[in-house]
Motif scaffolding. Structure first.
Motif, mmCIF file in Angstrom:
data_model
loop_
_atom_site.group_PDB
_atom_site.id
_atom_site.type_symbol
_atom_site.label_atom_id
_atom_site.label_comp_id
_atom_site.label_asym_id
_atom_site.label_seq_id
_atom_site.Cartn_x
_atom_site.Cartn_y
_atom_site.Cartn_z
ATOM 1 N N SER A 5 0.825 -1.213 0.000
ATOM 2 C CA SER A 5 0.000 0.000 0.000
ATOM 3 C C SER A 5 0.857 1.260 0.000
ATOM 4 O O SER A 5 0.598 2.207 -0.746
ATOM 5 C CB SER A 5 -0.914 0.013 1.230
ATOM 6 N N TYR A 6 1.878 1.270 0.837
ATOM 7 C CA TYR A 6 2.745 2.441 0.939
ATOM 8 C C TYR A 6 3.520 2.667 -0.352
ATOM 9 O O TYR A 6 3.568 3.785 -0.872
ATOM 10 C CB TYR A 6 3.687 2.267 2.135
ATOM 11 N N GLU A 7 4.091 1.600 -0.903
ATOM 12 C CA GLU A 7 4.881 1.735 -2.137
ATOM 13 C C GLU A 7 4.012 2.169 -3.311
ATOM 14 O O GLU A 7 4.434 2.985 -4.132
ATOM 15 C CB GLU A 7 5.618 0.434 -2.434
ATOM 16 N N LYS A 8 2.791 1.646 -3.402
ATOM 17 C CA LYS A 8 1.888 2.053 -4.483
ATOM 18 C C LYS A 8 1.517 3.528 -4.349
ATOM 19 O O LYS A 8 1.422 4.246 -5.334
ATOM 20 C CB LYS A 8 0.625 1.195 -4.478
ATOM 21 N N THR A 9 1.292 3.965 -3.110
ATOM 22 C CA THR A 9 0.914 5.363 -2.894
ATOM 23 C C THR A 9 2.069 6.295 -3.246
ATOM 24 O O THR A 9 1.851 7.373 -3.808
ATOM 25 C CB THR A 9 0.469 5.589 -1.440
ATOM 26 N N LEU A 10 3.296 5.894 -2.935
ATOM 27 C CA LEU A 10 4.451 6.724 -3.274
ATOM 28 C C LEU A 10 4.566 6.937 -4.780
ATOM 29 O O LEU A 10 5.005 7.988 -5.241
ATOM 30 C CB LEU A 10 5.745 6.079 -2.756
ATOM 31 N N LYS A 11 4.153 5.931 -5.555
ATOM 32 C CA LYS A 11 4.270 6.004 -7.011
ATOM 33 C C LYS A 11 3.066 6.656 -7.670
ATOM 34 O O LYS A 11 3.099 6.976 -8.854
ATOM 35 C CB LYS A 11 4.458 4.595 -7.579
ATOM 36 N N ALA A 12 1.985 6.833 -6.916
ATOM 37 C CA ALA A 12 0.754 7.384 -7.485
ATOM 38 C C ALA A 12 0.900 8.872 -7.787
ATOM 39 O O ALA A 12 1.616 9.596 -7.093
ATOM 40 C CB ALA A 12 -0.406 7.171 -6.519
ATOM 41 N N LEU A 13 0.214 9.312 -8.824
ATOM 42 C CA LEU A 13 0.202 10.730 -9.185
ATOM 43 C C LEU A 13 -0.898 11.401 -8.367
ATOM 44 O O LEU A 13 -2.082 11.237 -8.634
ATOM 45 C CB LEU A 13 -0.058 10.902 -10.683
ATOM 46 N N VAL A 14 -0.481 12.138 -7.337
ATOM 47 C CA VAL A 14 -1.435 12.798 -6.441
ATOM 48 C C VAL A 14 -1.167 14.293 -6.495
ATOM 49 O O VAL A 14 -0.025 14.728 -6.424
ATOM 50 C CB VAL A 14 -1.278 12.267 -4.994
ATOM 51 N N MET A 15 -2.230 15.075 -6.612
ATOM 52 C CA MET A 15 -2.097 16.522 -6.767
ATOM 53 C C MET A 15 -2.691 17.250 -5.568
ATOM 54 O O MET A 15 -3.587 16.747 -4.896
ATOM 55 C CB MET A 15 -2.827 16.983 -8.038
ATOM 56 N N GLY A 16 -2.185 18.483 -5.340
ATOM 57 C CA GLY A 16 -2.722 19.340 -4.289
ATOM 58 C C GLY A 16 -2.409 20.783 -4.606
ATOM 59 O O GLY A 16 -1.382 21.083 -5.219
ATOM 60 N N THR A 17 -3.293 21.689 -4.201
ATOM 61 C CA THR A 17 -3.092 23.115 -4.499
ATOM 62 C C THR A 17 -2.207 23.806 -3.478
ATOM 63 O O THR A 17 -1.805 24.950 -3.671
ATOM 64 C CB THR A 17 -4.451 23.840 -4.561
ATOM 65 N N SER A 18 -1.900 23.130 -2.378
ATOM 66 C CA SER A 18 -1.011 23.661 -1.343
ATOM 67 C C SER A 18 -0.324 22.476 -0.688
ATOM 68 O O SER A 18 -0.757 21.331 -0.864
ATOM 69 C CB SER A 18 -1.813 24.449 -0.300
ATOM 70 N N PRO A 19 0.750 22.716 0.069
ATOM 71 C CA PRO A 19 1.401 21.585 0.761
ATOM 72 C C PRO A 19 0.439 20.820 1.668
ATOM 73 O O PRO A 19 0.501 19.598 1.753
ATOM 74 C CB PRO A 19 2.510 22.271 1.565
ATOM 75 N N LEU A 26 -1.966 18.764 -0.515
ATOM 76 C CA LEU A 26 -1.225 17.643 -1.094
ATOM 77 C C LEU A 26 -1.047 16.536 -0.066
ATOM 78 O O LEU A 26 -1.222 15.354 -0.359
ATOM 79 C CB LEU A 26 0.134 18.119 -1.617
ATOM 80 N N ALA A 27 -0.704 16.912 1.173
ATOM 81 C CA ALA A 27 -0.538 15.917 2.238
ATOM 82 C C ALA A 27 -1.852 15.186 2.495
ATOM 83 O O ALA A 27 -1.865 13.965 2.658
ATOM 84 C CB ALA A 27 -0.024 16.584 3.514
ATOM 85 N N ARG A 28 -2.971 15.927 2.510
ATOM 86 C CA ARG A 28 -4.279 15.287 2.715
ATOM 87 C C ARG A 28 -4.613 14.345 1.563
ATOM 88 O O ARG A 28 -5.140 13.244 1.785
ATOM 89 C CB ARG A 28 -5.379 16.348 2.881
ATOM 90 N N ALA A 29 -4.306 14.772 0.334
ATOM 91 C CA ALA A 29 -4.578 13.926 -0.832
ATOM 92 C C ALA A 29 -3.736 12.655 -0.795
ATOM 93 O O ALA A 29 -4.207 11.569 -1.138
ATOM 94 C CB ALA A 29 -4.310 14.707 -2.120
ATOM 95 N N PRO A 35 3.039 12.526 5.087
ATOM 96 C CA PRO A 35 2.847 12.671 3.639
ATOM 97 C C PRO A 35 3.496 13.909 3.020
ATOM 98 O O PRO A 35 3.852 13.892 1.843
ATOM 99 C CB PRO A 35 1.324 12.723 3.498
ATOM 100 N N ARG A 36 3.673 14.984 3.794
ATOM 101 C CA ARG A 36 4.305 16.175 3.201
ATOM 102 C C ARG A 36 5.771 15.930 2.864
ATOM 103 O O ARG A 36 6.366 16.670 2.076
ATOM 104 C CB ARG A 36 4.176 17.373 4.143
ATOM 105 N N ASP A 37 6.371 14.894 3.472
ATOM 106 C CA ASP A 37 7.796 14.608 3.274
ATOM 107 C C ASP A 37 8.062 13.541 2.221
ATOM 108 O O ASP A 37 9.210 13.195 1.983
ATOM 109 C CB ASP A 37 8.426 14.149 4.601
#
Length: 200
Positions: A20-34, A37-40, A176-178
C-alpha cells in the motif's frame, strides 16, 4: 481455516502495508497547497490500504469498510463503520416480516485500523483507545514516523498497546508532506511481552 484466515492467506500485514505504501508513493497525487497535497496523499494511502485488504480477504463473506470505499452503503448504511478501516466477516439474514426481506449483518470483526498522521503522540493514544474498545482480534494503528523520538514514542505507547488476547500492531510511515524529499522507511511493531517488538 482459522477465524482470521482469508482465502489469500499468503499476504501478511507486512506485505499489505508495504504494498500500500509503495503504491501510494508512485501514485500521481495533486494538491493546491502543501497541506492539501498531504491530505490527498493520505487519502490515496487509505484507498490503497483498503484495496490491499480486499485482495487478501476475497469472497462474499468478507467486507472492507473505509471512508473512501464503495459498495457497502446499501447493505450497511454507510461505507465506514466505527474505525478508519475495518475488515469484517459478514453473512446474510432475513427479516421476520410476512414478506421476508434479506439483509446483511457483521458476524465478526477481523481487523480494526486507525490512521493518525498528525505527529502528535496524544492523538495516536486517542486512536489506540478507540481500537481498544473494538472486538477485533487484530488491531493496527498507523502513525507518522517520530524520527529521533522513536524510542520515547514506543515507550509512551506501551500501555495503550497492551491488550490481552489480541494482536496489536503499530506502523509508522513518514508524514505525507515529506514523501517527495524522503521516502523514508515503513516500520512495523507488534506488542508482546510488555514491549513493542519489531516485525519489519
Amino acid at each position: 481455516m482459522s477465524r482470521d484466515s482469508p482465502y489469500n492467506g499468503s499476504m501478511t500485514i507486512q506485505d499489505i502495508l508495504r504494498e500500500s505504501y509503495e503504491k501510494t508513493l508512485k501514485a500521481l497525487v495533486m494538491g493546491t497547497s502543501p497541506e492539501s497535497l498531504a491530505r490527498a496523499r493520505e487519502r490515496a494511502f487509505v484507498k490503497s490500504l483498503a484495496t490491499a485488504f480486499e485482495g487478501r480477504y476475497e469472497g462474499e463473506e468478507f467486507r472492507v469498510f473505509s471512508a473512501y470505499g464503495r459498495g457497502n452503503r446499501a447493505d450497511f448504511g454507510g461505507e465506514q463503520l466505527l474505525f478508519d478501516l475495518e475488515v469484517c466477516r459478514v453473512a446474510s439474514a432475513s427479516s421476520a416480516e410476512r414478506k421476508s426481506e434479506s439483509f446483511y449483518i457483521v458476524t465478526e470483526a477481523l481487523w480494526q485500523i486507525e490512521i493518525d498522521l498528525s505527529q502528535d503522540w496524544r492523538r495516536v493514544v486517542f486512536a489506540m483507545n478507540r481500537l481498544r474498545c473494538g472486538a477485533a482480534g487484530n488491531k493496527l494503528v498507523i502513525a507518522a514516523a517520530p524520527g529521533a523520538r522513536q524510542e520515547r514514542f514506543l515507550k509512551t505507547l506501551e500501555q495503550p498497546g497492551a491488550v490481552p488476547g489480541e494482536k496489536f500492531y503499530l506502523a509508522t510511515i513518514p508524514h505525507p508532506r515529506d514523501w517527495e524529499d524522503d521516502e523514508g522507511t515503513l516500520k512495523i511493531w507488534q506488542f508482546g511481552e510488555g514491549e513493542w517488538q519489531g516485525v519489519m
